[in-house]
Design a protein around this motif. Structure first.
Motif, PDB file in Angstrom:
ATOM      1  N   UNK A 108       0.857  -1.193   0.000  1.00 60.46           N
ATOM      2  CA  UNK A 108       0.000   0.000   0.000  1.00 60.46           C
ATOM      3  C   UNK A 108       0.893   1.244   0.000  1.00 60.46           C
ATOM      4  N   UNK A 109       1.410   1.614  -1.164  1.00 60.25           N
ATOM      5  CA  UNK A 109       2.245   2.807  -1.214  1.00 60.25           C
ATOM      6  C   UNK A 109       1.426   4.069  -0.982  1.00 60.25           C
ATOM      7  N   UNK A 110       2.106   5.116  -0.569  1.00 55.27           N
ATOM      8  CA  UNK A 110       1.439   6.396  -0.386  1.00 55.27           C
ATOM      9  C   UNK A 110       0.886   6.895  -1.725  1.00 55.27           C
ATOM     10  N   UNK A 111      -0.341   7.450  -1.727  1.00 57.94           N
ATOM     11  CA  UNK A 111      -0.865   8.043  -2.960  1.00 57.94           C
ATOM     12  C   UNK A 111       0.055   9.143  -3.502  1.00 57.94           C
ATOM     13  N   UNK A 112       0.767   9.813  -2.602  1.00 52.78           N
ATOM     14  CA  UNK A 112       1.708  10.863  -3.033  1.00 52.78           C
ATOM     15  C   UNK A 112       2.849  10.244  -3.851  1.00 52.78           C
ATOM     16  N   UNK A 113       3.299   9.065  -3.434  1.00 55.06           N
ATOM     17  CA  UNK A 113       4.362   8.367  -4.171  1.00 55.06           C
ATOM     18  C   UNK A 113       3.887   7.986  -5.562  1.00 55.06           C
ATOM     19  N   UNK A 114       2.667   7.472  -5.663  1.00 55.75           N
ATOM     20  CA  UNK A 114       2.124   7.095  -6.982  1.00 55.75           C
ATOM     21  C   UNK A 114       1.988   8.343  -7.860  1.00 55.75           C
ATOM     22  N   UNK A 115       1.592   9.458  -7.243  1.00 57.52           N
ATOM     23  CA  UNK A 115       1.537  10.723  -7.988  1.00 57.52           C
ATOM     24  C   UNK A 115       2.910  11.119  -8.517  1.00 57.52           C
ATOM     25  N   UNK A 116       3.955  10.879  -7.716  1.00 59.45           N
ATOM     26  CA  UNK A 116       5.321  11.174  -8.152  1.00 59.45           C
ATOM     27  C   UNK A 116       5.685  10.323  -9.375  1.00 59.45           C
ATOM     28  N   UNK A 117       5.359   9.032  -9.339  1.00 60.87           N
ATOM     29  CA  UNK A 117       5.664   8.160 -10.476  1.00 60.87           C
ATOM     30  C   UNK A 117       4.921   8.614 -11.730  1.00 60.87           C
ATOM     31  N   UNK A 118       3.681   9.053 -11.566  1.00 61.37           N
ATOM     32  CA  UNK A 118       2.930   9.576 -12.718  1.00 61.37           C
ATOM     33  C   UNK A 118       3.623  10.815 -13.288  1.00 61.37           C
ATOM     34  N   UNK A 119       4.117  11.680 -12.396  1.00 60.07           N
ATOM     35  CA  UNK A 119       4.818  12.889 -12.849  1.00 60.07           C
ATOM     36  C   UNK A 119       6.087  12.527 -13.624  1.00 60.07           C
ATOM     37  N   UNK A 120       6.823  11.540 -13.137  1.00 64.53           N
ATOM     38  CA  UNK A 120       8.055  11.128 -13.813  1.00 64.53           C
ATOM     39  C   UNK A 120       7.762  10.495 -15.172  1.00 64.53           C
ATOM     40  N   UNK A 121       6.676   9.742 -15.237  1.00 63.62           N
ATOM     41  CA  UNK A 121       6.318   9.077 -16.488  1.00 63.62           C
ATOM     42  C   UNK A 121       5.894  10.089 -17.555  1.00 63.62           C
ATOM     43  N   UNK A 122       5.217  11.148 -17.121  1.00 66.89           N
ATOM     44  CA  UNK A 122       4.690  12.131 -18.080  1.00 66.89           C
ATOM     45  C   UNK A 122       5.616  13.325 -18.277  1.00 66.89           C
ATOM     46  N   UNK A 123       6.690  13.406 -17.462  1.00 71.71           N
ATOM     47  CA  UNK A 123       7.616  14.515 -17.623  1.00 71.71           C
ATOM     48  C   UNK A 123       7.196  15.800 -16.926  1.00 71.71           C
ATOM     49  N   UNK A 124       6.375  15.686 -15.885  1.00 68.31           N
ATOM     50  CA  UNK A 124       5.992  16.860 -15.094  1.00 68.31           C
ATOM     51  C   UNK A 124       7.074  17.089 -14.028  1.00 68.31           C
ATOM     52  N   UNK A 125       8.165  17.721 -14.448  1.00 66.31           N
ATOM     53  CA  UNK A 125       9.324  17.860 -13.564  1.00 66.31           C
ATOM     54  C   UNK A 125       9.050  18.794 -12.394  1.00 66.31           C
ATOM     55  N   UNK A 126       8.192  19.774 -12.594  1.00 63.61           N
ATOM     56  CA  UNK A 126       7.887  20.704 -11.498  1.00 63.61           C
ATOM     57  C   UNK A 126       7.264  19.947 -10.321  1.00 63.61           C
ATOM     58  N   UNK A 127       6.304  19.083 -10.638  1.00 64.49           N
ATOM     59  CA  UNK A 127       5.666  18.282  -9.582  1.00 64.49           C
ATOM     60  C   UNK A 127       6.653  17.264  -9.004  1.00 64.49           C
ATOM     61  N   UNK A 128       7.451  16.647  -9.868  1.00 66.52           N
ATOM     62  CA  UNK A 128       8.394  15.627  -9.402  1.00 66.52           C
ATOM     63  C   UNK A 128       9.425  16.223  -8.443  1.00 66.52           C
TER      64      UNK A 128
END
Length: 249
Positions: A193-213
């Motif tokens: 059960x990873x943190x939802x914030x961690x999953x959000x980070x992975x989504x940012x890295x996958x899509x190239x949202x560096x500001x959020x990452x």
């Protein structure tokens, strides 16, 4: 060169993934090229001090090559340096370990030689450029590369909808063998059960949202890195030597 075995000459640009000694003075270089895919070739005489292109054929180098097609290994006849990322990367331990993991992953993901993978080639160049220019934290650059490289290989993790049945997310559980987030009905034993914030980070890295990452916290970066590493090693079926050396902040 005998008349009945003509050697085809070809030219391509590529990134040197690794080098191995061969005999007294030669090297075998493994290069991921733009058009040809992964090529293993002999660079003759490059370990001699007077070699014209030995220094150009080091890991992390982006080179323009002229090669002859050989029976088992091709032969490098010319090498021009396009950009050497090595000096800037090797001098910084976090960048060096991340860069080494990028090269090892690219080598492992291209098991078949001479199968073109332009997307992977461009990902490698982008990661090395980012590491050499210190554009983003090395650990984030590596995880972004690994996620996108898995996507190119057909292993993109499900980060919202269920990896197994497609039930719209977000879901709470993550399964490495399952391929990402899973719904309660599909959840296998051993899910985390990873943190939802961690999953959000992975989504940012996958899509190239560096500001959020880059706004992420160390605890989420470490958790995200462990998920990415576990996924990659599951798909590759054995570990990457270089990943164990990567510094995680």
């Amino acid at each position: 060169m005998s008349a009945h075995t003509p050697q085809a000459l070809y030219r391509d640009e590529g990134v040197v993934l690794r080098v191995q000694k061969l005999g007294e003075a030669d090297r075998i270089i493994t290069v991921l090229t733009r058009r040809t895919g992964k090529v293993r070739a002999v660079a003759k005489g490059v370990r001699r001090t007077k070699s014209k292109f030995g220094a150009r054929l080091e890991p992390f180098s982006h080179v323009d090559l002229q090669l002859y097609t050989g029976r088992n290994l091709d032969i490098v006849s010319q090498a021009e340096s396009l950009r050497s990322y090595g000096p800037a990367i090797v001098g910084d331990y976090p960048c060096y370990t991340a860069g080494t993991a990028v090269l090892e992953t690219a080598d492992r993901l291209t098991a078949e030689e001479k199968e073109p993978s332009l997307r992977l080639f461009l990902l490698v160049i982008g990661a090395l450029r980012s590491l050499s220019e210190r554009s983003h934290p090395p650990g984030l650059v590596l995880d972004a590369f690994l996620l996108r490289a898995m996507s190119v290989a057909g292993w993109e993790p499900a980060l919202s909808d269920c990896a197994r049945c497609g039930e719209p997310g977000p879901h709470r559980h993550f399964s490495v063998p399952g391929g990402g987030m899973v719904c309660p009905a599909c959840r296998p034993t051993g899910s985390t059960m990873p943190s939802p914030v961690t999953i959000g980070l992975l989504e940012s890295l996958l899509t190239g949202d560096w500001q959020a990452a880059e706004a992420s916290q160390g605890i989420n970066r470490r958790e995200g890195s462990s998920l990415v590493a576990a996924l990659l090693q599951w798909h590759l079926e054995r570990g990457l030597r270089s990943l164990s050396l990567v510094e995680r902040t």
